[in-house]
Design a protein around this motif. Structure first.
Motif, short mmCIF file in Angstrom:
data_model
loop_
_atom_site.label_atom_id
_atom_site.label_comp_id
_atom_site.label_asym_id
_atom_site.label_seq_id
_atom_site.Cartn_x
_atom_site.Cartn_y
_atom_site.Cartn_z
N ILE A 192 1.09 -1.22 -0.27
CA ILE A 192 -0.31 -0.17 -0.21
C ILE A 192 1.25 1.25 -0.30
CG2 ILE A 192 -0.73 0.29 2.79
CD1 ILE A 192 -2.93 0.83 0.33
N SER A 193 0.80 2.12 -0.59
CA SER A 193 1.92 3.57 -1.29
C SER A 193 0.29 4.83 -0.25
CB SER A 193 2.31 3.19 -2.67
OG SER A 193 1.37 3.93 -3.63
N LYS A 194 1.89 5.78 -0.38
CA LYS A 194 0.93 7.03 -0.12
C LYS A 194 0.15 7.43 -1.69
CE LYS A 194 4.60 9.50 2.66
NZ LYS A 194 5.20 9.78 2.64
N THR A 195 0.61 7.04 -2.78
CA THR A 195 -0.19 7.73 -3.55
C THR A 195 -1.26 6.72 -4.15
OG1 THR A 195 2.06 7.65 -4.93
CG2 THR A 195 -0.33 7.71 -6.58
N THR A 196 -1.79 5.30 -3.26
CA THR A 196 -3.11 5.13 -3.41
C THR A 196 -3.35 5.92 -1.72
OG1 THR A 196 -1.97 2.54 -3.59
CG2 THR A 196 -4.01 2.68 -2.83
N ILE A 197 -2.96 5.56 -0.95
CA ILE A 197 -4.09 6.65 -0.29
C ILE A 197 -4.52 8.03 -0.25
CG2 ILE A 197 -3.49 7.74 2.17
CD1 ILE A 197 -1.38 4.44 3.18
N THR A 198 -3.41 8.74 -0.70
CA THR A 198 -4.22 9.65 -1.65
C THR A 198 -5.41 9.76 -2.76
OG1 THR A 198 -1.84 10.83 -1.17
CG2 THR A 198 -3.89 12.12 -2.47
N ARG A 199 -5.38 9.02 -3.45
CA ARG A 199 -6.42 8.50 -4.33
C ARG A 199 -7.19 8.02 -3.63
NH1 ARG A 199 -3.43 5.01 -7.16
NH2 ARG A 199 -2.35 6.65 -8.73
N ILE A 200 -7.84 7.25 -2.61
CA ILE A 200 -8.75 6.84 -2.34
C ILE A 200 -9.39 8.21 -1.44
CG2 ILE A 200 -9.65 6.00 -0.51
CD1 ILE A 200 -7.08 3.39 -0.51
N PHE A 201 -9.03 8.70 -0.55
CA PHE A 201 -9.79 9.86 -0.46
C PHE A 201 -9.85 11.43 -1.58
CE2 PHE A 201 -7.09 8.57 3.47
CZ PHE A 201 -7.87 9.22 4.18
N VAL A 202 -9.25 11.06 -2.44
CA VAL A 202 -9.85 12.33 -3.26
C VAL A 202 -10.41 11.70 -4.05
CG1 VAL A 202 -8.97 12.82 -5.47
CG2 VAL A 202 -7.43 13.62 -3.84
N ASP A 203 -10.75 10.67 -4.39
CA ASP A 203 -12.08 9.53 -4.99
C ASP A 203 -13.44 9.81 -4.29
OD1 ASP A 203 -10.71 9.14 -6.89
OD2 ASP A 203 -10.26 7.37 -6.75
N GLU A 204 -12.90 9.51 -2.51
CA GLU A 204 -13.75 10.29 -1.78
C GLU A 204 -14.73 11.43 -1.92
OE1 GLU A 204 -17.14 8.68 1.03
OE2 GLU A 204 -15.19 7.65 -0.60
N PHE A 205 -13.87 12.36 -2.33
CA PHE A 205 -14.59 13.80 -1.77
C PHE A 205 -14.71 14.48 -3.11
CE2 PHE A 205 -10.71 14.71 1.55
CZ PHE A 205 -11.88 14.97 2.45
N LYS A 206 -14.85 13.61 -4.39
CA LYS A 206 -15.42 13.87 -5.25
C LYS A 206 -16.63 13.04 -5.07
CE LYS A 206 -11.84 13.94 -8.99
NZ LYS A 206 -10.47 13.23 -9.84
N LYS A 207 -17.20 12.17 -4.98
CA LYS A 207 -18.70 11.87 -4.66
C LYS A 207 -19.33 12.91 -3.60
CE LYS A 207 -16.31 7.14 -4.65
NZ LYS A 207 -16.54 5.19 -4.27
N LYS A 208 -18.44 13.65 -3.18
CA LYS A 208 -19.38 14.33 -1.77
C LYS A 208 -19.98 15.36 -3.31
CE LYS A 208 -17.44 12.72 2.87
NZ LYS A 208 -16.58 13.52 3.35
#
Length: 208
Positions: A192-208
C-alpha cells in the motif's frame, strides 16, 4: 471492522482481566510480546484498547469505531501488486526491475518470506560508491527485517497512513503472519502506498 481470531482473543482477555500488560497477555496466548506487537497496534489505533505505561491495556469498547468511515476501510481492498526479488538477485537486476516497473522500492524475499526492502535511494548510494553492480547481491544493501514497517490486510487505511507519516516512508508491505516456534515470519501479499491512499481520499471527496 473484522478482526483476526487472535485479536478477538486479546480483546476477550483484556475485557476480563484488564488492566493487563502485553507480557501477561503473551503468556496466556503462549506468544512473545513482540509477536503480538502488530495486534496491539491495530487494537489501540482503532480505539478498542487503551494502553498506559506500567499499567497495561484496558478495554474501551468496540462501539468506538465505525466500519463505514473512510479511514476504517481495510488495506486489502486497495493494496497493489508488489515488485519482488530474491536475496540472490544482483544490484543490477534490482536497478533494471525498479525502473521497468516504475516503482519506488522493491521487496526482497528469502524462502518465500519477506527478508528485506530496497529503495531507489539505497541503489543510488551503491552506484555512486563505484561498486560492481553486476556481481553485488541485493542482500548487501537492503534494509533487513525486523527493521521493516509492515501492515496486515485487515489493517485500516488510517492505520497504514499513520505508519507512513510516523516513519516517513512512501509505501508499506502488506503481509500475512506465519508464526512457528514462537517466531513470526511474513509472507508478502501486496503493498500500500502514499499515492494509493491519497487517491482513495481524493475519490471519496469527489463523491461529496
Amino acid at each position: 471492522m473484522d478482526y483476526t481470531e487472535r485479536q478477538r482473543k486479546i480483546i476477550d482477555i483484556v475485557k476480563k482481566r484488564g488492566p493487563i500488560t502485553g507480557d501477561e497477555i503473551g503468556k496466556i496466548l503462549e506468544l512473545t510480546r513482540g509477536a503480538l506487537r502488530t495486534d496491539f497496534s491495530i487494537l489501540t489505533k482503532n480505539k478498542i484498547l487503551n494502553s498506559k505505561p506500567r499499567k497495561g491495556y484496558t478495554y474501551l469498547g468496540e462501539g468506538n469505531t465505525s466500519g463505514n468511515k473512510l479511514g476504517d476501510k481495510q488495506v486489502k481492498t486497495y493494496m497493489g501488486v508488489p515488485s519482488v526479488l530474491t536475496e540472490e538477485s544482483t544490484v543490477y537486476e534490482a536497478i533494471v526491475s525498479l525502473f521497468l516497473k516504475d516503482t519506488g522500492s522493491l521487496l526482497i524475499v528469502k524462502d518465500g518470506y519477506l527478508s528485506g526492502i530496497v529503495s531507489r535511494k539505497d541503489l543510488l548510494k551503491h552506484v555512486m560508491g563505484g561498486k560492481e553492480n553486476h556481481k553485488s547481491p541485493i542482500g548487501m544493501i537492503m534494509t533487513r527485517m525486523p527493521n521493516i514497517i509492515v501492515c496486515l490486510p485487515t489493517d485500516s487505511i488510517h492505520s497504514a497512513a499513520e505508519k507512513m507519516v510516523e516513519h516517513e516512508i512512501d509505501s508499506i508491505p502488506v503481509v500475512e503472519e506465519d508464526i512457528q516456534d514462537k517466531k513470526t515470519r511474513y509472507k508478502v501479499l501486496g503493498k500500500i502506498s502514499k499515492t494509493t491512499i491519497t487517491r482513495i481520499f481524493v475519490d471519496e471527496f469527489k463523491k461529496k
